[in-house]
Structures are given as structure tokens and as C-alpha cells.
Design a protein around this motif. Structure first.
Motif, mmCIF file in Angstrom:
data_model
loop_
_atom_site.group_PDB
_atom_site.id
_atom_site.type_symbol
_atom_site.label_atom_id
_atom_site.label_comp_id
_atom_site.label_asym_id
_atom_site.label_seq_id
_atom_site.Cartn_x
_atom_site.Cartn_y
_atom_site.Cartn_z
ATOM 1 N N LYS A 30 16.443 20.806 77.756
ATOM 2 C CA LYS A 30 15.079 20.646 78.414
ATOM 3 C C LYS A 30 15.157 20.445 80.124
ATOM 4 O O LYS A 30 16.353 19.765 80.345
ATOM 5 C CB LYS A 30 14.227 19.278 78.030
ATOM 6 C CG LYS A 30 13.883 19.881 76.476
ATOM 7 C CD LYS A 30 13.113 18.797 76.097
ATOM 8 C CE LYS A 30 12.504 19.214 74.410
ATOM 9 N NZ LYS A 30 11.491 18.062 73.912
ATOM 10 N N TYR A 41 2.324 14.218 87.100
ATOM 11 C CA TYR A 41 2.952 13.965 85.469
ATOM 12 C C TYR A 41 1.939 14.796 84.478
ATOM 13 O O TYR A 41 2.712 15.396 83.687
ATOM 14 C CB TYR A 41 3.053 12.433 85.447
ATOM 15 C CG TYR A 41 3.386 12.034 83.922
ATOM 16 C CD1 TYR A 41 4.566 12.063 83.528
ATOM 17 C CD2 TYR A 41 2.262 11.419 83.046
ATOM 18 C CE1 TYR A 41 4.992 11.413 82.268
ATOM 19 C CE2 TYR A 41 2.492 10.978 81.889
ATOM 20 C CZ TYR A 41 3.937 11.232 81.466
ATOM 21 O OH TYR A 41 4.319 10.645 80.263
ATOM 22 N N ASP A 42 0.769 14.623 84.691
ATOM 23 C CA ASP A 42 -0.120 15.328 83.629
ATOM 24 C C ASP A 42 0.056 17.007 83.619
ATOM 25 O O ASP A 42 0.266 17.546 82.791
ATOM 26 C CB ASP A 42 -1.548 14.737 83.871
ATOM 27 C CG ASP A 42 -2.344 15.076 82.724
ATOM 28 O OD1 ASP A 42 -1.929 15.054 81.445
ATOM 29 O OD2 ASP A 42 -3.597 15.379 82.544
ATOM 30 N N ARG A 45 3.496 17.836 82.363
ATOM 31 C CA ARG A 45 3.402 17.938 80.814
ATOM 32 C C ARG A 45 2.701 19.052 80.534
ATOM 33 O O ARG A 45 3.511 19.821 79.479
ATOM 34 C CB ARG A 45 2.874 16.726 80.354
ATOM 35 C CG ARG A 45 3.499 15.383 80.633
ATOM 36 C CD ARG A 45 2.918 14.244 79.769
ATOM 37 N NE ARG A 45 1.612 14.194 80.046
ATOM 38 C CZ ARG A 45 0.633 13.285 79.392
ATOM 39 N NH1 ARG A 45 1.139 12.488 78.687
ATOM 40 N NH2 ARG A 45 -0.348 12.930 80.046
ATOM 41 N N ASP A 50 7.066 21.876 75.591
ATOM 42 C CA ASP A 50 8.033 21.217 74.984
ATOM 43 C C ASP A 50 9.341 21.806 75.583
ATOM 44 O O ASP A 50 10.480 21.337 75.101
ATOM 45 C CB ASP A 50 8.079 21.790 73.353
ATOM 46 C CG ASP A 50 8.000 23.292 73.136
ATOM 47 O OD1 ASP A 50 8.059 23.982 74.091
ATOM 48 O OD2 ASP A 50 8.129 23.723 71.728
ATOM 49 N N GLU A 53 11.359 17.616 79.866
ATOM 50 C CA GLU A 53 11.005 16.025 79.735
ATOM 51 C C GLU A 53 10.502 15.557 80.923
ATOM 52 O O GLU A 53 11.241 15.742 82.151
ATOM 53 C CB GLU A 53 12.275 15.468 79.124
ATOM 54 C CG GLU A 53 12.581 15.729 77.685
ATOM 55 C CD GLU A 53 13.568 14.764 77.099
ATOM 56 O OE1 GLU A 53 14.204 13.961 77.959
ATOM 57 O OE2 GLU A 53 13.852 14.855 75.977
ATOM 58 N N VAL A 54 9.256 14.974 81.112
ATOM 59 C CA VAL A 54 8.550 14.603 82.324
ATOM 60 C C VAL A 54 8.499 12.906 82.424
ATOM 61 O O VAL A 54 8.050 12.428 81.469
ATOM 62 C CB VAL A 54 7.310 14.972 82.369
ATOM 63 C CG1 VAL A 54 6.653 14.558 84.069
ATOM 64 C CG2 VAL A 54 7.248 16.440 82.238
ATOM 65 N N THR A 294 -5.925 11.956 80.355
ATOM 66 C CA THR A 294 -5.512 13.201 81.068
ATOM 67 C C THR A 294 -6.332 13.199 82.382
ATOM 68 O O THR A 294 -7.316 12.508 82.541
ATOM 69 C CB THR A 294 -5.656 14.295 80.176
ATOM 70 O OG1 THR A 294 -7.185 14.299 80.256
ATOM 71 C CG2 THR A 294 -5.119 14.027 78.994
#
Length: 313
Positions: A30, A41-42, A45, A50, A53-54, A294
Motif C-alpha cells: 500500500k 486526510y479525508d 482516504r 484500500d 494507508e493514510v 467527514t
């Protein structure tokens, strides 16, 4: 900043394994992404799904304007494949930090590339000042509160992920396209929801964070103090805001997340106004983060509260 440079020297001298014993195991295959503030970050993601990885650099509940990374944060960034920051006005410490990190495997993304900037407003919401906290260089750093700018930031993240991980580039582009449609729909909700209101002025007992939102929807915005969240409003400014509220019959005063509402509370006591929260979406509390908040949900709540504060029909 001297502390940061000293830590960078240590990172170059010490074996990386000695610095990272407590780091969690990373998912194999990943892309490892480190972002500075919550919107990035949002976005990462959602776009990465998938395949990534954040990590959010800001601890939950920390106000970002006065944040500077720790040595542990520097290690975390140095181990990532992608480091995404907002812009040089929001995170002026990035330039110094990157001087101490090996850039061979780290891709650095200025998420604001190509966005439309507004000048930073000062205490009187009409000129640039730089008092306390970070120096913003004359530009308002809160670019993510313009939904068109947010769309551009999503595009930038998707493009960077595609370059870093070409095998999954189409996957990232598709995720970004779907999310951009959601942002377009959110923009439409704001346009319609704020289209018929008793007033188009809102007052905020905090730092000048909502200039982009106000500009995009044709609202008048007055804040108690300037861009820096560390600044303090002058008594004259509070007197002016109280007088404005009384003369205009304004019934609501806004406060923001992660910053004490005492200024808004003072204005409310003097005018009988009701407090409403307006979220700058800088960062979340631990409960909000664990509860699944979110960017979209926080902006939806902002619309609800703006409609109340502006007395929209």
C-alpha cells in the motif's frame, strides 16, 4: 525551527530503525500517505481507498495554526511514500522540514496547486496583517473551505497517487471523479440553501477562517480578529461588532471548532445573541474522528447552521 533542523541532522546520522521501533506495522503493497490537516486526510482516504494507508499528522483536537511537527512526525514523514500538505501559507514549516528528509522515495504534494487564492484579511477584514502565530505571506490559507478549491485539491491528490502508483492510477482517478460529483452536489446545496435569506452577513467571534466560503456564496463576513488563531481581538473590534449586531438586529454569533468560544460568548452576553458553531474543518476532536465525521458531513452541518444564522427560508 532550529529544533527541527537539529532533529533532521539526527535523522541523517542515526539508523532509521533506531528511530522507528514504536511505529506500527505498515500494510504491504500500500502507498503510505501522511497528510497535515483533516480535509487532506479525508480526501486521501476517499481517493486512495484500500490501496493506501493514510496518517493524519495533527493529533486529534490540536488547532493547526500553531502546530509544528515533532521529531517523531519527521520520522513518520520520512517513511511515507507521499506527503500531502495544504499550502505554504498554512504550513510554513514544511520548507524547513523537507531540507532534512531524503527526497528520493518521498513525493511531496502541495494540495493547493492551481487553486484560487484570496488575500488574507486583517483585523478589520479588509487588509493584510500578520500578527502572532504563523506568517501567511498575504494569502488566506483556508483554501479547502471553497468547494471548487476542494475539488482541485482532490484532483491533485489523485494525480500524485497515480504518479506514485501507476498500476492503480485509473482506480484513483475514478474515486476522485465520484467524490468530485459529491462535492458538486454539496456546492449546489449551498447555492440553493443560501439563496433566500433575511441577511447575507454573518459574524464570527474567532479568527478569519471563512473568507472563501463567504466569497463563493456572496456573503458578508465579519470576524473578531485576523487570520492567526493565536491573535487576540482588540477591544475596539469587539465594540464595533456588538454595535453592528445591535443595529442590524443580528440574532446569532458563530464560534469555531477547537478554539475557545469566549469571544463569541462575550458578544452573545452583550447582545442576547445565540451561539452557533461553524466548523473550519481544520481538525477533529477524538470523538468526531472515531465517530466517522467527514469533510462532507461537517460542511453539511455548516450549511444547516448558516441557514439558521442567516435566517434563510
Amino acid at each position: 525551527m532550529k529544533r527541527l533542523l537539529w532533529c533532521a541532522v539526527l535523522l541523517l546520522i542515526l539508523p532509521l530503525g533506531a528511530c522507528t521501533q514504536k511505529e506500527p506495522a505498515l500494510g504491504k503493497g500500500k502507498v503510505q500517505v501522511v497528510t497535515t490537516i483533516f480535509p487532506l486526510y479525508d480526501f486521501a482516504r476517499v481517493v486512495g481507498g484500500d490501496r493506501v494507508e493514510v496518517v493524519l499528522l495533527l493529533p486529534p483536537g490540536v488547532e493547526p495554526h500553531s502546530f509544528e511537527p515533532t521529531p517523531e512526525d519527521m520520522v513518520r514523514i520520512s517513511r511515507a511514500g507521499l506527503f500531502v500538505y495544504t499550502n505554504p501559507y498554512m504550513e510554513p514549516w514544511v520548507a524547513g522540514l523537507l531540507k532534512g528528509i531524503d527526497r528520493q522515495r518521498l513525493t511531496v504534494v502541495d494540495a493547493s496547486a492551481g487553486v484560487s487564492y484570496l488575500p488574507a484579511a486583517g483585523e478589520d477584514n479588509g487588509h493584510d496583517v500578520n500578527e502572532g502565530g504563523h506568517h501567511h505571506g498575504g494569502m488566506d490559507p483556508h483554501v479547502w473551505l471553497s468547494i471548487p478549491n476542494a475539488r482541485k485539491m482532490v484532483e491533485n491528490i489523485a494525480a500524485a497517487l497515480g504518479t506514485k502508483d501507476p498500476t492503480n492510477a485509473a482506480f484513483y482517478r475514478q474515486n476522485a471523479a465520484v467524490y468530485e460529483q459529491k462535492l458538486t452536489e454539496l456546492d449546489r446545496k449551498f447555492q440553493v440553501g443560501l439563496g433566500n435569506c433575511r441577511t447575507r452577513r454573518f459574524l464570527h467571534g474567532g479568527h478569519y477562517a471563512f473568507g472563501y466560503l463567504a466569497d463563493h456564496y456572496g456573503l458578508q463576513y465579519v470576524s473578531a480578529y485576523a487570520i492567526s488563531a493565536d491573535a487576540e481581538p482588540r477591544p475596539r473590534k469587539l465594540v464595533e461588532m456588538i454595535a453592528l449586531m445591535r443595529s442590524s438586529g443580528t440574532r446569532y454569533i458563530f464560534y469555531e471548532e477547537l478554539i475557545s468560544p469566549r469571544v463569541a460568548e462575550t458578544i452573545a452576553r452583550e447582545t442576547g445573541a445565540t451561539l452557533l458553531r461553524l466548523n473550519g474543518v481544520h481538525n477533529l476532536s477524538r470523538d468526531e474522528l472515531q465517530g466517522g465525521a467527514t469533510y462532507l458531513s461537517l460542511m453539511e452541518q455548516n450549511l444547516v447552521n448558516l441557514r439558521t444564522g442567516l435566517q434563510c427560508r
